[in-house]
Design a protein around this motif. Structure first.
Motif, short mmCIF file in Angstrom:
data_model
loop_
_atom_site.label_atom_id
_atom_site.label_comp_id
_atom_site.label_asym_id
_atom_site.label_seq_id
_atom_site.Cartn_x
_atom_site.Cartn_y
_atom_site.Cartn_z
N GLU A 151 0.83 -1.21 0.00
CA GLU A 151 0.00 0.00 0.00
C GLU A 151 0.86 1.26 0.00
O GLU A 151 0.39 2.33 -0.38
N TYR A 189 1.27 3.68 -2.87
CA TYR A 189 0.33 4.81 -2.98
C TYR A 189 0.71 5.84 -1.93
O TYR A 189 0.85 5.52 -0.75
N TYR A 195 -0.88 8.14 -0.42
CA TYR A 195 -1.79 8.41 0.70
C TYR A 195 -1.33 7.66 1.95
O TYR A 195 -1.45 8.13 3.07
N LYS A 196 -0.77 6.47 1.73
CA LYS A 196 -0.29 5.64 2.85
C LYS A 196 0.93 6.30 3.52
O LYS A 196 1.08 6.24 4.74
N GLU A 209 -0.44 8.99 5.74
CA GLU A 209 -0.95 8.40 6.99
C GLU A 209 0.20 8.01 7.92
O GLU A 209 0.16 8.28 9.12
N TRP A 217 -4.07 10.10 -8.46
CA TRP A 217 -3.50 9.28 -7.40
C TRP A 217 -4.60 8.74 -6.50
O TRP A 217 -5.63 9.39 -6.28
N LYS A 218 -4.36 7.56 -5.97
CA LYS A 218 -5.31 6.93 -5.05
C LYS A 218 -5.52 7.85 -3.84
O LYS A 218 -4.56 8.35 -3.25
N ASN A 219 -6.78 8.08 -3.50
CA ASN A 219 -7.19 8.92 -2.37
C ASN A 219 -6.73 10.37 -2.50
O ASN A 219 -6.49 11.05 -1.51
N TYR A 220 -6.62 10.84 -3.73
CA TYR A 220 -6.20 12.21 -4.00
C TYR A 220 -7.02 13.22 -3.21
O TYR A 220 -6.46 14.15 -2.61
N ASP A 221 -8.35 13.06 -3.20
CA ASP A 221 -9.20 14.04 -2.52
C ASP A 221 -8.91 14.12 -1.02
O ASP A 221 -9.10 15.17 -0.40
N GLU A 222 -8.44 13.03 -0.45
CA GLU A 222 -8.12 13.02 0.98
C GLU A 222 -6.78 13.69 1.29
O GLU A 222 -6.59 14.22 2.37
N ILE A 223 -5.86 13.67 0.33
CA ILE A 223 -4.52 14.20 0.63
C ILE A 223 -4.22 15.56 0.02
O ILE A 223 -3.36 16.27 0.52
#
Length: 185
Positions: free
Chosen positions: A79, A82, A84-85, A88, A110-116
């Motif tokens: 993970e 990616y 985002y990991k 985290e 990118w994976k989880n772009y909106d979160e990062i």
């Protein structure tokens, strides 16, 4: 409270070329530290070398370079391919992604772009090509990369390694050649 900044330069680095080296050097000169995270791009097949070998080579290349750390997080947990990991994992620090212009163009995918996207800062090293604009945003700093003017890419290097060896730092090329020969044996 100001969080300690962590400058993160992630990529497949397959192979690591002089454009990558120039970015690492610029970040070290300006900020004094960079965490280099070799990844296995989930959209691309394994290229010249396995992720493990690329990490080994980069660790050897930067072993005496103060402020440069090569991470093996992706070997511990896929993970970490990616980013985002990574955000985290280092949530106690202010993450600053360091990337070339090509990576920045794909950043919204990118994976989880909106979160990062709203919690990280980004430094983009822009190639000096006419007619190509990198959008600027409040959390994005765009820097020209005069050492990185021509079309250097890992893809170009892989297409003809011997012909393009001048695009790869000599020590990296020698370590890659050794690893490739070992894998063939």
């Amino acid at each position: 409270m100001n969080q300690e900044k962590l400058y993160v330069f992630g990529g497949s680095f397959d192979p690591f070329h002089i454009g990558h080296e120039a970015i690492v050097s610029a970040v070290l000169k300006e900020y004094g530290q960079v965490l280099i995270i070799p990844t296995q791009n989930p959209w691309k097949p394994v290229g010249l070398l396995s992720l493990n070998k690329r990490i080994e080579i980069l660790k050897e290349f930067y072993k005496d370079q103060k402020g440069a750390e090569v991470s093996d997080l992706c070997l511990q947990d896929p993970e970490f391919n990616y980013m985002y990991k990574v955000v985290e994992h280092y949530s106690h620090k202010k993450i600053v992604f360091v990337m070339g212009e090509d990576s920045y163009k794909s950043f919204p995918q990118w994976k989880n772009y909106d979160e990062i996207k709203d919690i990280v800062d980004v430094i983009v090293f822009k190639r000096n090509r006419d007619g190509l604009a990198v959008p600027n945003a409040p959390r994005v700093r765009v820097l020209p990369m005069s050492l990185y003017q021509n079309e250097i890419s890992s893809t170009v290097c892989r297409q003809n390694l011997k012909k393009n060896k001048h695009l790869i730092p000599l020590k990296i090329f020698e370590l890659m050649e050794k690893a490739i020969n070992e894998e063939k044996a």
